[in-house]
Motif scaffolding. Structure first.
Motif, PDB file in Angstrom:
ATOM      1  N   CYS A   1       0.850  -1.195   0.000  1.00 63.45           N
ATOM      2  CA  CYS A   1       0.000   0.000   0.000  1.00 63.45           C
ATOM      3  C   CYS A   1       0.886   1.246   0.000  1.00 63.45           C
ATOM      4  CB  CYS A   1      -0.909   0.009   1.234  1.00 63.45           C
ATOM      5  SG  CYS A   1      -2.012  -1.402   1.346  1.00 63.45           S
ATOM      6  N   PHE A   2       0.328   2.326  -0.492  1.00 63.66           N
ATOM      7  CA  PHE A   2       1.068   3.584  -0.531  1.00 63.66           C
ATOM      8  C   PHE A   2       0.238   4.685   0.126  1.00 63.66           C
ATOM      9  CE2 PHE A   2       2.559   0.981  -4.008  1.00 63.66           C
ATOM     10  CZ  PHE A   2       3.936   1.113  -3.929  1.00 63.66           C
ATOM     11  N   VAL A   3       0.909   5.534   0.890  1.00 66.09           N
ATOM     12  CA  VAL A   3       0.221   6.654   1.541  1.00 66.09           C
ATOM     13  C   VAL A   3      -0.124   7.684   0.468  1.00 66.09           C
ATOM     14  CG1 VAL A   3       0.395   8.496   3.252  1.00 66.09           C
ATOM     15  CG2 VAL A   3       1.432   6.260   3.718  1.00 66.09           C
TER      16      VAL A   3
ATOM     17  N   ASP B   1      -0.546   8.649  15.765  1.00 67.35           N
ATOM     18  CA  ASP B   1       0.632   9.486  15.533  1.00 67.35           C
ATOM     19  C   ASP B   1       0.932   9.541  14.039  1.00 67.35           C
ATOM     20  OD1 ASP B   1       2.931  10.963  15.814  1.00 67.35           O
ATOM     21  OD2 ASP B   1       4.186   9.221  16.292  1.00 67.35           O
ATOM     22  N   ILE B   2       0.820  10.733  13.455  1.00 65.03           N
ATOM     23  CA  ILE B   2       1.075  10.877  12.016  1.00 65.03           C
ATOM     24  C   ILE B   2       2.401  11.570  11.720  1.00 65.03           C
ATOM     25  CG2 ILE B   2      -1.364  10.907  11.376  1.00 65.03           C
ATOM     26  CD1 ILE B   2      -1.104  13.976  11.199  1.00 65.03           C
ATOM     27  N   SER B   3       3.203  11.801  12.760  1.00 67.31           N
ATOM     28  CA  SER B   3       4.442  12.568  12.580  1.00 67.31           C
ATOM     29  C   SER B   3       5.442  11.847  11.664  1.00 67.31           C
ATOM     30  CB  SER B   3       5.103  12.832  13.944  1.00 67.31           C
ATOM     31  OG  SER B   3       5.336  11.604  14.621  1.00 67.31           O
ATOM     32  N   SER B   4       5.418  10.513  11.649  1.00 67.05           N
ATOM     33  CA  SER B   4       6.399   9.766  10.856  1.00 67.05           C
ATOM     34  C   SER B   4       5.854   9.318   9.503  1.00 67.05           C
ATOM     35  CB  SER B   4       6.869   8.542  11.648  1.00 67.05           C
ATOM     36  OG  SER B   4       5.770   7.696  11.930  1.00 67.05           O
ATOM     37  N   VAL B   5       4.623   9.744   9.170  1.00 66.29           N
ATOM     38  CA  VAL B   5       3.985   9.294   7.927  1.00 66.29           C
ATOM     39  C   VAL B   5       4.112  10.372   6.855  1.00 66.29           C
ATOM     40  CG1 VAL B   5       1.871   8.410   6.888  1.00 66.29           C
ATOM     41  CG2 VAL B   5       2.342   7.966   9.299  1.00 66.29           C
TER      42      VAL B   5
ATOM     43  N   VAL C   1       3.426  11.287   2.451  1.00 62.06           N
ATOM     44  CA  VAL C   1       2.770  10.894   1.199  1.00 62.06           C
ATOM     45  C   VAL C   1       3.773  10.170   0.310  1.00 62.06           C
ATOM     46  CG1 VAL C   1       1.668  11.748  -0.895  1.00 62.06           C
ATOM     47  CG2 VAL C   1       1.102  12.776   1.309  1.00 62.06           C
ATOM     48  N   GLY C   2       3.350   9.053  -0.266  1.00 63.33           N
ATOM     49  CA  GLY C   2       4.226   8.250  -1.110  1.00 63.33           C
ATOM     50  C   GLY C   2       4.911   7.125  -0.365  1.00 63.33           C
ATOM     51  N   GLN C   3       4.829   7.126   0.954  1.00 64.97           N
ATOM     52  CA  GLN C   3       5.473   6.089   1.764  1.00 64.97           C
ATOM     53  C   GLN C   3       4.845   4.725   1.496  1.00 64.97           C
ATOM     54  OE1 GLN C   3       5.729   7.189   5.907  1.00 64.97           O
ATOM     55  NE2 GLN C   3       5.938   5.068   6.586  1.00 64.97           N
ATOM     56  N   LYS C   4       5.673   3.694   1.403  1.00 71.27           N
ATOM     57  CA  LYS C   4       5.192   2.336   1.116  1.00 71.27           C
ATOM     58  C   LYS C   4       4.924   1.595   2.420  1.00 71.27           C
ATOM     59  CE  LYS C   4       6.512  -1.811  -1.513  1.00 71.27           C
ATOM     60  NZ  LYS C   4       7.587  -2.416  -2.325  1.00 71.27           N
ATOM     61  N   ILE C   5       3.760   0.988   2.513  1.00 68.15           N
ATOM     62  CA  ILE C   5       3.400   0.185   3.684  1.00 68.15           C
ATOM     63  C   ILE C   5       3.330  -1.264   3.221  1.00 68.15           C
ATOM     64  CG2 ILE C   5       1.736  -0.178   5.545  1.00 68.15           C
ATOM     65  CD1 ILE C   5       2.775   2.638   5.609  1.00 68.15           C
TER      66      ILE C   5
END
Length: 201
Positions: free
Chosen positions: A28-30, A78-82, A84-88
């Protein structure tokens, strides 16, 4: 994360045979990060699956991420480390984890009360010829003089959002993006699933 139900199989372990469900989980991608300041709440939108065609607004929304077919939103603390485009990937889970799986249950069409609500049905003897699977009484007469809301009757069965909680992860295959989960998950094969770490409820 978002996944797709592949089907059920058997896993032979040292302590015996276990029935498991295979889930294609991710990657998945953010696609969007929602913040308290901007949107009024904290959440992360994930994208999954390849789309053949997307329209212009979707292209703008998914710019730099790719053509993704499914977009779903998840609450996060907590969204501080997230970003856009990050792969999950499926690596976020490990054997022994407990997860909650949400999906749309199989549609059964119009079903009677015996199948839908497990009614016992009527007598099958003593002159009764057509009461075997009938609902019986649905209320009183003058008082209340109507059928109460929520009375269990025949109707549309299944095809509803269902969450199965505290399913145990038995194996994780990162190379094939596979998750093997003990037990059953809602929906039919190839059905879309939302997978979260167990909330502990």
């Amino acid at each position: 994360m978002i996944g797709r139900k592949i089907g059920m199989t058997q896993l032979f372990r040292d302590d015996g045979e276990v029935v498991v469900t295979a889930i294609e989980a991710g990657p998945c991608f953010v696609t969007q990060v929602k913040t308290e300041a901007n949107d009024g709440y904290d959440a992360v939108q994930l994208g999954f699956g390849d789309a053949k065609r997307i329209n212009s607004p979707q292209k703008g929304h998914l710019k730099g991420v790719g053509q993704l077919r499914y977009l779903r939103e998840f609450d996060v603390d907590d969204i501080s480390s997230v970003q856009v485009g990050q792969k999950i990937d499926v690596d976020m889970f490990k054997p022994g984890d407990l997860i909650d799986v949400t999906g749309v249950s199989k549609g059964k069409g119009f079903a009677g009360v015996v199948k839908r609500h497990h009614f016992a049905g009527g007598p099958k003897t003593h002159g009764q010829s057509d009461r075997h699977r009938a609902p019986g009484s649905i209320g009183a007469t003058t008082s209340p003089g109507r059928v109460l809301k929520g009375t269990r009757m025949a109707g549309h069965m299944g095809d509803k959002r269902v969450t199965v909680r505290n399913l145990k992860v038995l194996d994780v295959d990162s190379a094939r993006h596979l998750l093997l989960v003990k037990g059953a998950v809602p929906g039919s094969k190839k059905g879309l699933l939302l997978i979260e770490k167990a909330s502990g409820e």
